[in-house]
Design a protein around this motif. Structure first.
Motif, PDB file in Angstrom:
ATOM      1  N   ALA A 150      46.181  31.191  36.093  1.00  0.00           N
ATOM      2  CA  ALA A 150      44.781  31.110  36.534  1.00  0.00           C
ATOM      3  C   ALA A 150      44.233  32.492  36.883  1.00  0.00           C
ATOM      4  CB  ALA A 150      44.676  30.179  37.739  1.00  0.00           C
ATOM      5  N   ASN A 156      37.479  34.154  34.091  1.00  0.00           N
ATOM      6  CA  ASN A 156      37.168  34.228  35.522  1.00  0.00           C
ATOM      7  C   ASN A 156      36.079  35.253  35.813  1.00  0.00           C
ATOM      8  OD1 ASN A 156      39.082  32.328  36.193  1.00  0.00           O
ATOM      9  ND2 ASN A 156      40.678  33.827  36.643  1.00  0.00           N
ATOM     10  N   SER A 159      33.804  36.011  41.582  1.00  0.00           N
ATOM     11  CA  SER A 159      33.950  35.030  42.655  1.00  0.00           C
ATOM     12  C   SER A 159      35.217  34.198  42.467  1.00  0.00           C
ATOM     13  CB  SER A 159      32.729  34.108  42.706  1.00  0.00           C
ATOM     14  OG  SER A 159      32.885  33.128  43.717  1.00  0.00           O
ATOM     15  N   ALA A 160      35.447  33.706  41.257  1.00  0.00           N
ATOM     16  CA  ALA A 160      36.633  32.895  40.992  1.00  0.00           C
ATOM     17  C   ALA A 160      37.911  33.697  41.232  1.00  0.00           C
ATOM     18  CB  ALA A 160      36.602  32.376  39.555  1.00  0.00           C
ATOM     19  N   THR A 161      37.922  34.944  40.794  1.00  0.00           N
ATOM     20  CA  THR A 161      39.091  35.805  40.985  1.00  0.00           C
ATOM     21  C   THR A 161      39.371  36.030  42.458  1.00  0.00           C
ATOM     22  OG1 THR A 161      38.673  36.943  38.879  1.00  0.00           O
ATOM     23  CG2 THR A 161      40.076  38.071  40.474  1.00  0.00           C
ATOM     24  N   HIS A 163      38.651  34.073  45.046  1.00  0.00           N
ATOM     25  CA  HIS A 163      39.201  32.864  45.666  1.00  0.00           C
ATOM     26  C   HIS A 163      40.641  32.607  45.212  1.00  0.00           C
ATOM     27  CE1 HIS A 163      35.590  31.637  47.748  1.00  0.00           C
ATOM     28  NE2 HIS A 163      34.884  31.796  46.648  1.00  0.00           N
ATOM     29  N   LEU A 164      40.914  32.850  43.954  1.00  0.00           N
ATOM     30  CA  LEU A 164      42.270  32.638  43.448  1.00  0.00           C
ATOM     31  C   LEU A 164      43.263  33.594  44.105  1.00  0.00           C
ATOM     32  CD1 LEU A 164      41.474  32.093  39.663  1.00  0.00           C
ATOM     33  CD2 LEU A 164      42.498  30.406  41.201  1.00  0.00           C
ATOM     34  N   LYS A 195      40.855  22.757  46.927  1.00  0.00           N
ATOM     35  CA  LYS A 195      41.569  23.582  45.947  1.00  0.00           C
ATOM     36  C   LYS A 195      42.852  24.210  46.504  1.00  0.00           C
ATOM     37  CE  LYS A 195      37.832  24.619  42.756  1.00  0.00           C
ATOM     38  NZ  LYS A 195      37.090  25.673  42.009  1.00  0.00           N
TER      39      LYS A 195
END
Length: 287
Positions: A150, A156, A159-161, A163-164, A195
């Motif tokens: 992921a 990504n 923002s997604a990066t 949170h991951l 998540k």
């Protein structure tokens, strides 16, 4: 008179059965499902000519959504934000902390508005509360292989990066503390979409008898916990403010006697007081 829906660009695409209102800010059509024979969803019905004679107002229970004024009474009976019967694990203000003789103001005020005497009293309280706290917080940024694919997904965004990376670091720290294992209950505070619990479940693979309790005070859309179908893990969602949550009254904890691991990605306010309740829970894994 309600304004008409904005005109979408030539590249816009409206999914079948979805709202025809183009959201300029998000550069896409609204994704809410529409009723049979309708073009717009309830939120954007004012954009349709045939609907513009009916007035929509903010819901008095939750101003984040609107309702037709002539259907308000009916809506209040089924609104997700309506008052519901209190569960056994609800105890008013159990995690709100102890009160002293000092009168608590009804409204929050900025520090700049305090008098010199009030400010001195506040400093004294803070010093008293911090007595004996000699440790220093240390950053410990880690990762976990469960999120490797992921994290390296080229699709990504920033923002997604972000949170991951946070979720991977939390998992790495949980594993370092030897808390990532079977036969225990993970309680995610301020769960949102769930998540963090999702990635814990992925990391545990086929671990036996794992229970997840996701605590969130508001109704949440696009939850991911409903997608889990592993026979060895169970997801349970509690809609309650952490301020009023008594852990040792949750059925699975009182009956199964599972060790508890508390996790969370974002907590604030009275939520931090839940630690006191955790220490009273039976058969707990202490950090």
């Amino acid at each position: 008179m309600a304004s008409s829906a904005p005109t979408p660009p030539a590249t816009g695409f409206q999914a079948e059965g979805r709202c025809g209102y183009y959201v300029e800010k998000k550069k896409r059509f609204c994704r809410l499902v529409v009723a049979a024979g309708k073009r717009f969803c309830g939120e954007h019905a004012g954009a349709a000519e045939e609907e513009n004679t009916r007035k929509r107002i903010l819901c008095p229970l939750d101003p984040k959504h609107t309702v037709y004024e002539d259907q308000l009474a009916k809506h209040l009976k089924k609104c997700n934000s309506r008052e519901k019967p209190k569960p056994d694990f609800f105890i008013q203000d159990i995690n709100a902390g102890l009160t002293d003789e000092t009168e608590v103001p009804e409204q929050l005020v900025p520090i700049s508005s305090l008098s010199e005497e009030q400010l001195e009293n506040l400093i004294k309280k803070l010093r008293k509360a911090s007595e004996g706290l000699s440790f220093t917080l240390k950053d410990q940024i880690m990762s976990h292989p469960a999120l490797h694919d992921a994290l390296n997904d080229p699709k990504n965004g920033d923002s997604a990066t972000k949170h991951l990376k946070q979720q991977a670091s939390i998992l790495g720290n949980i594993e370092k503390l030897k808390l990532l294992g079977p036969r225990r209950c993970f309680v995610e505070f301020g769960a949102g979409k769930g998540k963090l619990s999702h990635w814990v479940d992925i990391a545990l693979k086929d671990a036996e008898k794992v229970h997840f309790i996701l605590v969130e005070k508001v109704t949440t859309r696009f939850k991911v916990d409903g997608k889990h179908r592993k026979k060895n893990s169970v997801f349970e969602r509690l809609q309650i403010d952490i301020q009023h949550l008594c852990l040792n009254r949750i059925p699975v904890l009182s009956k199964e006697k599972l060790p508890v691991v508390g996790i969370g990605k974002h907590l604030c306010g009275v939520a931090t007081g839940v630690i006191g309740d955790i220490m009273w829970a039976k058969n707990i894994l202490r950090l």
